[in-house]
Design an enzyme around this catalytic site. Structure first.
Site, PDB file in Angstrom:
ATOM      1  N   HIS A 164       0.823  -1.198   0.000  1.00 53.93           N
ATOM      2  CA  HIS A 164       0.000   0.000   0.000  1.00 53.93           C
ATOM      3  C   HIS A 164       0.868   1.263   0.000  1.00 53.93           C
ATOM      4  O   HIS A 164       0.451   2.306  -0.521  1.00 53.93           O
ATOM      5  CB  HIS A 164      -0.917   0.039   1.228  1.00 53.93           C
ATOM      6  CG  HIS A 164      -1.984  -1.007   1.215  1.00 53.93           C
ATOM      7  ND1 HIS A 164      -1.765  -2.282   1.673  1.00 53.93           N
ATOM      8  CD2 HIS A 164      -3.271  -0.962   0.807  1.00 53.93           C
ATOM      9  CE1 HIS A 164      -2.875  -2.998   1.546  1.00 53.93           C
ATOM     10  NE2 HIS A 164      -3.801  -2.213   1.018  1.00 53.93           N
ATOM     11  N   ASP A 208      -4.085  -6.378  -8.016  1.00 56.11           N
ATOM     12  CA  ASP A 208      -4.361  -5.699  -6.759  1.00 56.11           C
ATOM     13  C   ASP A 208      -4.589  -4.225  -7.104  1.00 56.11           C
ATOM     14  O   ASP A 208      -4.420  -3.803  -8.257  1.00 56.11           O
ATOM     15  CB  ASP A 208      -3.201  -5.898  -5.771  1.00 56.11           C
ATOM     16  CG  ASP A 208      -3.635  -5.745  -4.311  1.00 56.11           C
ATOM     17  OD1 ASP A 208      -4.736  -5.224  -4.063  1.00 56.11           O
ATOM     18  OD2 ASP A 208      -2.865  -6.146  -3.414  1.00 56.11           O
TER      19      ASP A 208
END
Length: 294
Positions: A182, A252
């Site tokens: 992230h 993702d």
């Protein structure tokens, strides 16, 4: 390109811009986060509005792994056991662990179906690796890929029996990664045989009927400079050719720092590598995608 996208929404209700996108540039799906859910009633209204503008066939996804990764702050979503607890139980009572995983996933799947969801981003097929970044950590069932496969199969069957498609993640494995994708681009510095051995839960679930996987924004530096999401080696040579996976490959979230590039470029590179579904979760990223490809 937008027809391959699963997009995040801004808030609890659709904006006028989102209504226009859903109607005129219909993506493959939407994905909801905590910012989009307040109550069961509000969630149903939001998803009904999504279908009103996008049609009945649009996918609706969410991350409801259980434990520390859940989006909806009400039962049964906020009362679930963390994956590694099932792994611990498996050591002493395998049958009970399998039974509990199935029951939990079926219960959650039925609740998701009732709200209007079609896909859940679970199970996690990553190994637990104590030296890895804790972003996976106790989200993994175990250190052993065979135990992961057994428990993840029970999770998948529970979701499938409830009418929810399971999405196994993160191919070929995030457990060893040295950072949270992230916020940075993680690396795994180990040999191909080790990575494939630790990824063995994936082909085991393919054989049981898993039709969706999500990639890892992880670079396996001794093998390929690109993260797996952008790697033809991982997605075409290993996943599709060697493992004979025929289903949908979800990137993702392309908004994550692990991508390291602007959304339009990331979307093109993911598609070129073999992704069939482009996950774009943040409103700013959705804006960039839609401006570039509509």
């Amino acid at each position: 390109m937008y027809q391959h996208a699963v997009i995040g929404l801004e808030g609890l209700t659709l904006t006028d811009q989102e209504k226009g996108w859903l109607k005129h540039y219909t993506p493959k799906g939407v994905i909801l986060f905590a910012r989009n859910v307040e109550s069961p009633e509000q969630t149903k209204v939001l998803l009904a509005d999504v279908h009103k503008h996008a049609g009945k066939d649009i996918w609706v996804a969410i991350d409801e792994e259980g434990g520390r990764v859940h989006r909806m702050p009400w039962s049964p979503f906020n009362e679930r056991t963390q994956a590694n607890e099932y792994g611990k139980l498996y050591k002493s009572d395998p049958d009970e662990a399998i039974k509990q995983v199935f029951k939990d996933s079926y219960t959650v799947g039925m609740a998701l179906k009732e709200l209007g969801f079609t896909h859940n981003c679970a199970p996690v097929l990553d190994i637990f690796y104590p030296q890895g970044d804790p972003i996976i950590g106790n989200r993994a069932y175990a250190k052993n890929p065979d135990i992961i496969a057994i428990l993840a199969t029970a999770c998948m069957f529970g979701l499938h029996d409830a009418g929810i498609e399971a999405i196994g993640k993160h191919f070929p494995g995030h457990g060893r990664a040295n950072a949270d994708s992230h916020i940075a681009m993680p690396e795994v510095d180990t040999d191909l045989d080790t990575i494939l051995q630790e990824a063995d839960a994936f082909p085991q679930l393919f054989a049981k009927g898993l039709k969706h996987i999500m990639t890892a924004h992880v670079a396996y530096s001794s093998i390929d400079d690109d993260v797996a999401t952008f790697s033809k080696f991982w997605l075409q040579d290993v996943l599709q050719k060697d493992m004979a996976f025929k289903g949908d490959i979800w990137s993702d979230d392309l908004c994550m720092k692990g991508c390291g590039m602007p959304i339009p470029e990331a979307a093109n590179k993911a598609m070129d590598a073999g992704c069939t579904v482009l996950l774009v979760c943040e409103p700013e990223g959705v804006q960039a995608l839609m401006q570039a490809f509509t």
